[in-house]
Write a protein that holds these residues in place. Structure first.
Motif, PDB file in Angstrom:
ATOM      1  N   THR A   1       0.808  -1.224   0.000  1.00  0.00           N
ATOM      2  CA  THR A   1       0.000   0.000   0.000  1.00  0.00           C
ATOM      3  C   THR A   1       0.841   1.274   0.000  1.00  0.00           C
ATOM      4  O   THR A   1       0.326   2.357  -0.294  1.00  0.00           O
ATOM      5  CB  THR A   1      -0.960   0.027   1.207  1.00  0.00           C
TER       6      THR A   1
ATOM      7  N   TYR B   1       1.054   1.979  -5.999  1.00  0.00           N
ATOM      8  CA  TYR B   1      -0.210   2.054  -5.266  1.00  0.00           C
ATOM      9  C   TYR B   1      -0.517   3.499  -4.871  1.00  0.00           C
ATOM     10  O   TYR B   1      -1.646   3.975  -5.028  1.00  0.00           O
ATOM     11  CB  TYR B   1      -0.144   1.176  -4.015  1.00  0.00           C
TER      12      TYR B   1
ATOM     13  N   ARG C   1      -2.066   5.850  -7.439  1.00  0.00           N
ATOM     14  CA  ARG C   1      -3.507   5.720  -7.645  1.00  0.00           C
ATOM     15  C   ARG C   1      -4.289   6.097  -6.394  1.00  0.00           C
ATOM     16  O   ARG C   1      -5.402   6.614  -6.479  1.00  0.00           O
ATOM     17  CB  ARG C   1      -3.857   4.285  -8.044  1.00  0.00           C
ATOM     18  N   ASN C   2      -3.706   5.806  -5.234  1.00  0.00           N
ATOM     19  CA  ASN C   2      -4.401   5.962  -3.963  1.00  0.00           C
ATOM     20  C   ASN C   2      -3.459   6.640  -2.966  1.00  0.00           C
ATOM     21  O   ASN C   2      -2.790   5.970  -2.182  1.00  0.00           O
ATOM     22  CB  ASN C   2      -4.831   4.572  -3.463  1.00  0.00           C
TER      23      ASN C   2
ATOM     24  N   HIS D   1      -3.237   5.637   0.632  1.00  0.00           N
ATOM     25  CA  HIS D   1      -2.682   4.295   0.863  1.00  0.00           C
ATOM     26  C   HIS D   1      -3.588   3.409   1.714  1.00  0.00           C
ATOM     27  O   HIS D   1      -3.131   2.681   2.608  1.00  0.00           O
ATOM     28  CB  HIS D   1      -1.265   4.372   1.469  1.00  0.00           C
TER      29      HIS D   1
ATOM     30  N   THR E   1      -6.939   0.546   2.152  1.00  0.00           N
ATOM     31  CA  THR E   1      -7.738  -0.542   1.603  1.00  0.00           C
ATOM     32  C   THR E   1      -9.008  -0.628   2.429  1.00  0.00           C
ATOM     33  O   THR E   1      -9.027  -0.173   3.580  1.00  0.00           O
ATOM     34  CB  THR E   1      -6.994  -1.898   1.684  1.00  0.00           C
TER      35      THR E   1
ATOM     36  N   MET F   1      -9.868  -1.001  -1.738  1.00  0.00           N
ATOM     37  CA  MET F   1      -9.906  -0.067  -2.865  1.00  0.00           C
ATOM     38  C   MET F   1     -10.437  -0.799  -4.088  1.00  0.00           C
ATOM     39  O   MET F   1      -9.990  -1.904  -4.391  1.00  0.00           O
ATOM     40  CB  MET F   1      -8.515   0.492  -3.164  1.00  0.00           C
TER      41      MET F   1
ATOM     42  N   GLU G   1     -11.327  -0.520  -8.340  1.00  0.00           N
ATOM     43  CA  GLU G   1     -10.981   0.197  -9.572  1.00  0.00           C
ATOM     44  C   GLU G   1     -12.177   0.125 -10.507  1.00  0.00           C
ATOM     45  O   GLU G   1     -12.727  -0.948 -10.735  1.00  0.00           O
ATOM     46  CB  GLU G   1      -9.757  -0.441 -10.229  1.00  0.00           C
TER      47      GLU G   1
ATOM     48  N   VAL H   1     -10.489   5.127  -9.120  1.00  0.00           N
ATOM     49  CA  VAL H   1     -10.447   4.275  -7.924  1.00  0.00           C
ATOM     50  C   VAL H   1     -11.316   4.878  -6.830  1.00  0.00           C
ATOM     51  O   VAL H   1     -11.668   6.057  -6.861  1.00  0.00           O
ATOM     52  CB  VAL H   1      -9.003   4.097  -7.386  1.00  0.00           C
TER      53      VAL H   1
ATOM     54  N   TRP I   1     -11.837   4.296  -2.379  1.00  0.00           N
ATOM     55  CA  TRP I   1     -11.596   3.572  -1.135  1.00  0.00           C
ATOM     56  C   TRP I   1     -12.644   3.989  -0.101  1.00  0.00           C
ATOM     57  O   TRP I   1     -13.503   4.795  -0.394  1.00  0.00           O
ATOM     58  CB  TRP I   1     -10.165   3.793  -0.623  1.00  0.00           C
TER      59      TRP I   1
END
Length: 284
Positions: A89, A94, A97-98, A101, A103, A105, A107, A115, A117
């Protein structure tokens, strides 16, 4: 001559009326048979072409936040491709995109940034996109109660659960938490005990207010708020928290209703809790 004319006139007339009559009768019969064939074959064709919605999910198996979406995805019939993000993460890929960091998550090309979360937001989005009203009702009043239950959980109940269980689970605390600080172990223990004691009040709110005599918050079928609550209660096993009778029956009822959709992700969380407890006994 009169008889001959009469006979010749009758025969052609009979032939002329007989043939068109049979053709006219045949056409409606053929059309009716064709329609019947379409009706009987149409459902089969639809059943064959029906596909489960695809879902890309990055998750961590020991987490109840992740368990929430994993249960929902299975119960809602998604074809979920799960990626275990343990240890990844904070990777550049990762984080690109996020940046949070976090989860779980998902897509999805339909999302503005591709994305999403936060477990509750994910369930809300997927329910809205795919019309999953049995998990997330469209009626404003019913939806408001589901939303209220989820927000009350993540804003009030879950912080207590986290403070009470994270030390035993080996999870890192958030900055500002007593468990994260350099406070004396006795102070940390006091904070943990205070959190444990505080759980009872919001837990009872779910029983007396949100369920209000119904099997689930969602009524006869578990809603996304029910899935989130049941998953949260799973963590309390690590500290031997004495769940009230109704809460035990409630979790059991959700697992029975959702079957493998609940049992499989819950098994990962329970397995991790069992491992943590065995490690604690070994080191005692």
């Amino acid at each position: 001559m009169a008889k001959t004319v009469t006979k010749s006139a009758k025969k052609p007339a009979a032939k002329a009326t007989a043939k068109p009559a049979s053709k006219a009768a045949a056409k409606p019969a053929q059309k009716a048979a064709a329609k019947a064939a379409v009706k009987t074959s149409a459902p089969k064709a639809k059943a064959k072409s029906a596909k489960k919605p695809a879902l890309k999910l990055s998750m961590l198996k020991p987490s109840v936040n992740n368990m929430t979406v994993r249960v929902f995805a299975r119960a809602a019939g998604f074809d979920a491709a799960e990626t275990d993000a343990w240890g990844h993460t904070r990777s550049p890929e990762y984080m690109a995109r996020n940046p949070a960091h976090l989860t779980p998550m998902i897509e999805d090309k339909g999302l503005p940034r591709g994305v999403l979360w936060e477990s509750c937001a994910i369930m809300q989005y997927l329910s809205n996109k795919h019309g999953l009203e049995k998990f997330y009702p469209k009626a404003p009043a019913k939806r408001a109660m589901v939303d209220s239950a989820m927000f009350y959980l993540i804003g009030t109940l879950y912080p207590y659960v986290a403070r009470a269980t994270y030390p035993a689970l080996g999870f890192p605390h958030y900055p500002g938490e007593v468990g994260h600080s350099d406070a004396h172990p006795d102070k940390k223990s006091e904070a943990q005990k205070a959190a444990m004691a505080a759980i009872a009040e919001p837990l009872e709110v779910f029983h007396s207010f949100f369920r209000d005599g119904k099997p689930f918050i969602g009524g006869k079928h578990p809603s996304i708020a029910d899935i989130r609550l049941a998953a949260t209660l799973e963590f309390l096993a690590v500290i031997d928290y004495p769940l009230p009778k109704w809460a035990k029956e409630y979790v059991a009822a959700i697992e029975k209703k959702l079957g493998k959709a609940y049992a499989e992700p819950a098994g990962d969380v329970r397995g991790y809790i069992a491992y943590v407890r065995s490690q604690a006994k070994a080191s005692a």
